[in-house]
Write a protein that holds these residues in place. Structure first.
Motif, PDB file in Angstrom:
ATOM      1  N   PRO A  67     -24.778  -5.924 -12.498  1.00 50.05           N
ATOM      2  CA  PRO A  67     -24.612  -5.949 -14.092  1.00 50.05           C
ATOM      3  C   PRO A  67     -26.244  -6.553 -14.562  1.00 50.05           C
ATOM      4  N   THR A  68     -25.900  -5.754 -16.102  1.00 51.24           N
ATOM      5  CA  THR A  68     -26.858  -5.978 -16.460  1.00 51.24           C
ATOM      6  C   THR A  68     -26.515  -7.058 -17.795  1.00 51.24           C
ATOM      7  N   LEU A  69     -27.163  -8.546 -18.451  1.00 53.62           N
ATOM      8  CA  LEU A  69     -26.575  -8.938 -19.474  1.00 53.62           C
ATOM      9  C   LEU A  69     -25.827  -8.403 -20.043  1.00 53.62           C
ATOM     10  N   THR A  70     -25.890  -7.794 -21.224  1.00 56.63           N
ATOM     11  CA  THR A  70     -25.833  -7.030 -22.055  1.00 56.63           C
ATOM     12  C   THR A  70     -24.939  -5.527 -21.933  1.00 56.63           C
ATOM     13  N   GLY A  71     -25.653  -4.344 -21.187  1.00 55.87           N
ATOM     14  CA  GLY A  71     -25.327  -3.748 -20.549  1.00 55.87           C
ATOM     15  C   GLY A  71     -24.770  -2.780 -20.300  1.00 55.87           C
ATOM     16  N   PRO A  72     -24.064  -2.022 -19.179  1.00 57.96           N
ATOM     17  CA  PRO A  72     -23.832  -1.203 -18.611  1.00 57.96           C
ATOM     18  C   PRO A  72     -24.137  -1.546 -17.335  1.00 57.96           C
ATOM     19  N   ALA A  73     -23.413  -1.530 -16.164  1.00 58.04           N
ATOM     20  CA  ALA A  73     -24.267  -1.660 -15.098  1.00 58.04           C
ATOM     21  C   ALA A  73     -25.685  -0.759 -14.882  1.00 58.04           C
ATOM     22  N   VAL A  74     -26.112  -1.235 -14.000  1.00 56.08           N
ATOM     23  CA  VAL A  74     -27.346  -0.070 -13.307  1.00 56.08           C
ATOM     24  C   VAL A  74     -27.852   0.304 -11.961  1.00 56.08           C
ATOM     25  N   LYS A  75     -27.588   0.735 -11.183  1.00 57.44           N
ATOM     26  CA  LYS A  75     -28.163   1.177  -9.784  1.00 57.44           C
ATOM     27  C   LYS A  75     -29.048   1.011  -9.778  1.00 57.44           C
ATOM     28  N   ARG A  80     -36.993  -5.531  -8.435  1.00 52.51           N
ATOM     29  CA  ARG A  80     -37.444  -5.207 -10.093  1.00 52.51           C
ATOM     30  C   ARG A  80     -36.881  -4.239 -10.953  1.00 52.51           C
ATOM     31  N   VAL A  81     -36.178  -4.319 -11.945  1.00 54.07           N
ATOM     32  CA  VAL A  81     -35.223  -3.706 -12.929  1.00 54.07           C
ATOM     33  C   VAL A  81     -35.569  -3.801 -14.011  1.00 54.07           C
ATOM     34  N   LYS A  82     -36.366  -2.427 -14.068  1.00 59.41           N
ATOM     35  CA  LYS A  82     -38.062  -2.688 -15.144  1.00 59.41           C
ATOM     36  C   LYS A  82     -37.423  -2.337 -17.056  1.00 59.41           C
ATOM     37  N   LEU A 119     -35.673  -7.228 -15.417  1.00 61.05           N
ATOM     38  CA  LEU A 119     -33.877  -8.497 -14.724  1.00 61.05           C
ATOM     39  C   LEU A 119     -34.891  -8.236 -13.013  1.00 61.05           C
ATOM     40  N   ILE A 120     -35.352  -9.093 -12.422  1.00 63.79           N
ATOM     41  CA  ILE A 120     -35.680  -9.580 -11.166  1.00 63.79           C
ATOM     42  C   ILE A 120     -34.226 -10.105 -10.391  1.00 63.79           C
ATOM     43  N   VAL A 121     -33.416  -8.945  -9.509  1.00 67.34           N
ATOM     44  CA  VAL A 121     -32.661  -9.099  -8.408  1.00 67.34           C
ATOM     45  C   VAL A 121     -33.306  -9.791  -7.449  1.00 67.34           C
ATOM     46  N   THR A 122     -32.565 -11.416  -7.090  1.00 64.15           N
ATOM     47  CA  THR A 122     -32.533 -10.919  -5.150  1.00 64.15           C
ATOM     48  C   THR A 122     -31.555 -10.661  -4.566  1.00 64.15           C
TER      49      THR A 122
END
Ligand SMILES: [Zn+2]
Ligand SMILES: [Zn+2]
Length: 388
Positions: free
Chosen positions: A305-313, A327-329, A342-345
């Motif tokens: 999930p992203t904070l305000t937009g649609p989910a990303v792969k 890292r999701v740029k 977005l830093i995903v752990t």
């Protein structure tokens, strides 16, 4: 005492023998000549010359500096009472001290310090004496923000109470139909001098609380202060990316100036509520995402999930370890300057219950696991211990 105090007690132009419209070049020239004439090296044992040398140096320190000179000129415009006299819009309370420093502004620079001083004190010697432009009051407000609002920026209305001129007496503090009298203690200056040898200290006059005037019949609305608390709505636009605890300065959104003076500033202290899922690290957003053991071992694309937009792969490489960061740029915080990531752990999720089929599959995996991941720990320990 402080250099600022000198500012409204001394005429630096006169000390350097120049007019207050002198150019920077003329000021420097006058200073150099005086400094040379009165230099202690050329006047050994001459106390008068030394004092003069110090005075001209102090004067040049202020009016030889373009920014300081501007501040100094502004102070002088307020008249002989300086900041204690002409200022309007403050709370009319000296904090009990000798020119107490309980400013309602965070003084991050001399300009602010002086801005705060302009607000101090009461009403001066009435409108006739306080003729010059006066800067409005600096105001404080605090605001609690939703996490998403803080990140996206927000337009909101703040409800403030601030000091404003009393309507009943038009700020004079006197009951309508009566007039304030010049204070006999300080002769209307609002300050009293206390000479201690070479130094001269001034403190606000106690008899008139620094206002220079005494109201024998005070205004019933403001009880003689000339100032009333008034509610005010201020619409503010907060920039994107405000952090918890950040203090935002909104220039010119404070109290209104008087006699054509500029408005004060509004300082908004922001408190940001935490988010259920997302955290924040500077311009980056952080997020913990659970993955299954097969996803960790085999790799694959997962939805994040992203904070305000649609989910990303997000692509997980085979052999991903629990706790590794991805890292999701460009999915972080977008401020005017840059966009964070977005830093995903990822955290490998271990099921607490298995179906029969899963149980069999995991047992088969266990049987196929040849080398224990702890093997090297046991080896290291046995070589370190001579007894074994
Ligand atoms: Zn009043
Ligand atoms: Zn007085």
């Amino acid at each position: 005492m402080s250099a600022q105090r000198d500012w409204y007690e001394k005429d630096f132009y006169k000390l350097l023998g120049v007019s207050d419209t002198a150019s920077a070049k003329e000021i420097t020239k006058a200073y150099r000549q005086l400094a040379r004439d009165n230099h202690p090296d050329t006047n050994p044992g001459n106390d008068a010359a030394e004092t003069r040398f110090k005075e001209v140096s102090a004067a040049y320190d202020v009016i030889g500096d373009e920014a300081k000179r501007k501040e100094y000129d502004e102070i002088r415009k307020l008249g002989p009472m300086g900041p204690f006299g002409g200022g309007f819009g403050g709370n009319g309370n000296f904090g009990g001290g000798q020119g107490g420093h309980s400013f309602n502004v965070g003084a991050d620079g001399l300009g602010d310090l002086l801005g705060g001083m302009f607000n101090r004190g009461g009403r001066g010697r009435g409108a006739s004496a306080a003729g010059g432009p006066q800067r409005g009051e600096d105001l404080q407000a605090s605001l609690t923000l939703d996490f998403v609002d803080a990140i996206q920026g927000l337009t909101t209305t703040l409800y403030l109470t601030s000091d404003a001129q009393c309507n009943t007496c038009n700020g004079s503090g006197a009951k309508p139909g009566t007039h304030p009298k010049t204070c006999s203690q300080c002769g209307g200056r609002g300050v009293v001098d206390d000479n201690q040898g070479f130094f001269s200290f001034s403190s606000p006059c106690r008899a008139c609380q620094g206002r220079g005037v005494v109201n024998e019949q005070p205004c019933p609305t403001c009880r003689g202060s000339g100032v009333e608390r008034k509610a005010r709505e201020v619409k503010v636009r907060l920039p994107a990316g405000v952090a918890d605890g950040q203090r935002i300065r909104l220039k010119g959104r404070g109290g209104p100036g008087r006699n054509g003076g500029p408005a004060g500033d509004l300082f908004v202290e922001c408190h940001v509520m935490p988010h259920r899922l997302f955290g924040r690290d500077g311009d980056n957003l952080t997020l913990k995402v659970p993955i299954t053991f097969p996803e960790a071992a085999l790799g694959g694309d997962i939805d994040v999930p992203t904070l305000t937009g649609p989910a990303v792969k997000l692509r997980i490489k085979p052999g991903a370890q629990s706790g590794t960061r991805h890292r999701v740029k460009g999915k972080g915080i977008e401020t005017a300057k840059r966009t964070g990531d977005l830093i995903v752990t990822v955290e490998v999720h271990v099921p607490t219950q298995l179906t029969g089929e899963q149980q069999a599959a995991v047992e088969a995996l266990a049987a196929a696991t040849i080398l224990s991941p702890r093997a090297h720990l046991l080896n290291l320990q046995s070589t370190a211990d001579p007894e074994v």
